[in-house]
Design an enzyme around this catalytic site. Structure first.
Site, mmCIF file in Angstrom:
data_model
loop_
_atom_site.group_PDB
_atom_site.id
_atom_site.type_symbol
_atom_site.label_atom_id
_atom_site.label_comp_id
_atom_site.label_asym_id
_atom_site.label_seq_id
_atom_site.Cartn_x
_atom_site.Cartn_y
_atom_site.Cartn_z
ATOM 1 N N ASP A 1 0.935 -1.087 0.033
ATOM 2 C CA ASP A 1 0.015 0.127 -0.013
ATOM 3 C C ASP A 1 0.886 1.268 -0.089
ATOM 4 O O ASP A 1 2.111 1.150 -0.277
ATOM 5 C CB ASP A 1 -1.052 -0.026 1.284
ATOM 6 C CG ASP A 1 -0.458 0.132 2.491
ATOM 7 O OD1 ASP A 1 0.633 0.432 2.433
ATOM 8 O OD2 ASP A 1 -1.316 0.218 3.423
ATOM 9 N N CYS B 1 2.777 -3.648 3.845
ATOM 10 C CA CYS B 1 2.033 -2.402 4.164
ATOM 11 C C CYS B 1 2.658 -1.557 5.499
ATOM 12 O O CYS B 1 3.920 -1.504 5.676
ATOM 13 C CB CYS B 1 0.540 -2.599 4.501
ATOM 14 S SG CYS B 1 0.285 -3.674 5.743
ATOM 15 N N THR C 1 2.214 -2.052 8.822
ATOM 16 C CA THR C 1 2.813 -2.982 9.690
ATOM 17 C C THR C 1 2.684 -4.641 9.039
ATOM 18 O O THR C 1 3.505 -5.525 9.680
ATOM 19 C CB THR C 1 1.527 -3.363 10.727
ATOM 20 O OG1 THR C 1 0.248 -3.714 10.133
ATOM 21 C CG2 THR C 1 1.299 -2.091 11.622
ATOM 22 N N HIS D 1 8.275 -24.629 8.582
ATOM 23 C CA HIS D 1 7.278 -25.404 9.300
ATOM 24 C C HIS D 1 5.854 -25.289 8.870
ATOM 25 O O HIS D 1 5.130 -25.847 9.058
ATOM 26 C CB HIS D 1 7.164 -25.078 10.868
ATOM 27 C CG HIS D 1 8.304 -25.619 11.428
ATOM 28 N ND1 HIS D 1 8.469 -25.342 12.955
ATOM 29 C CD2 HIS D 1 9.453 -26.047 11.195
ATOM 30 C CE1 HIS D 1 9.649 -26.069 13.332
ATOM 31 N NE2 HIS D 1 10.470 -26.297 12.265
ATOM 32 N N HIS E 1 5.034 -31.498 9.854
ATOM 33 C CA HIS E 1 4.620 -30.155 9.525
ATOM 34 C C HIS E 1 3.591 -30.296 8.462
ATOM 35 O O HIS E 1 2.476 -29.486 8.396
ATOM 36 C CB HIS E 1 5.690 -29.417 9.176
ATOM 37 C CG HIS E 1 6.594 -29.420 10.331
ATOM 38 N ND1 HIS E 1 6.488 -28.585 11.608
ATOM 39 C CD2 HIS E 1 8.115 -29.553 9.997
ATOM 40 C CE1 HIS E 1 7.258 -28.711 12.226
ATOM 41 N NE2 HIS E 1 8.600 -29.316 11.629
HETATM 42 C C1 RB5 Z 1 -2.386 2.656 6.516
HETATM 43 O O1 RB5 Z 1 -2.250 3.714 7.029
HETATM 44 C C2 RB5 Z 1 -1.971 1.286 7.461
HETATM 45 O O2 RB5 Z 1 -3.255 1.158 8.165
HETATM 46 C C3 RB5 Z 1 -1.707 0.120 6.574
HETATM 47 O O3 RB5 Z 1 -0.326 0.381 5.892
HETATM 48 C C4 RB5 Z 1 -1.250 -1.000 7.443
HETATM 49 O O4 RB5 Z 1 -0.585 -0.847 8.577
HETATM 50 C C5 RB5 Z 1 -2.547 -1.785 7.791
HETATM 51 O O5 RB5 Z 1 -2.350 -3.111 8.259
#
Ligand code: RB5
Length: 146
Positions: free
Chosen positions: A8, A65, A67, A98, A133
């Site tokens: 993203d 993204c 996180t 695994h 596994h």
């Molecule tokens: C975008 O602001 C953020 O929410 C996205 O990049 C991600 O971290 C979502 O899980």
């Protein structure tokens, strides 16, 4: 081997650097976007890469993204996908050995560039160990048909 990559707006720069790194390592890279930094919706890109992996258009996928969480959640909704968020190389390696993950996810707001490359390398260098596994992975995949 072909790697599909998607991200993203939070991970555009990291995506391009990881794509270059993959090419240096000898992988073919297919970019599913986004290449723009305007706010967008990560499920679109998570789904695109997941469908490419599930249909064998590419061999494996990498999703980034902020996180790694949202984009991996979206990818895991596609049948046949095992995506894991990995913020360090040991989990990335074990997720293949695994869990036979076919998509690696991580967060551009969580890991730095060098760590991201180490995570990618550890994941790609690892191989599924099968055996006990395999039984567990089969059990996970059977949940899709219940
Ligand atoms: C975008 O602001 C953020 O929410 C996205 O990049 C991600 O971290 C979502 O899980």
């Amino acid at each position: 081997m072909k790697i599909g990559i998607g991200n993203d707006h939070a991970a555009v720069d990291m995506k391009f650097e990881i794509a270059d790194y993959l090419k240096e390592l000898g992988y073919e890279v297919v970019n599913y976007g986004t290449d723009k930094k305007e706010s967008c919706n990560y499920p679109e890109y998570g789904e695109a890469v997941a469908r490419a992996v599930a249909s064998k258009e590419v061999d494996l996928g990498i999703l980034i993204c902020g996180t790694g969480v949202g984009i991996s959640l979206a990818a895991n909704k596609v049948k046949g996908i095992r995506a894991a968020v990995c913020s360090e190389p040991a989990t990335a390696r074990l997720s293949r050995q695994h869990n036979n993950t076919n998509i690696l996810a991580f967060g551009a707001r969580i890991v730095g560039m060098e760590l991201a490359k180490d995570i990618v390398k550890a994941w790609l260098d690892a191989e599924f160990e099968g055996g006990r596994h395999q039984t567990r992975v089969d059990m996970i995949m059977e949940i899709e048909d219940k």
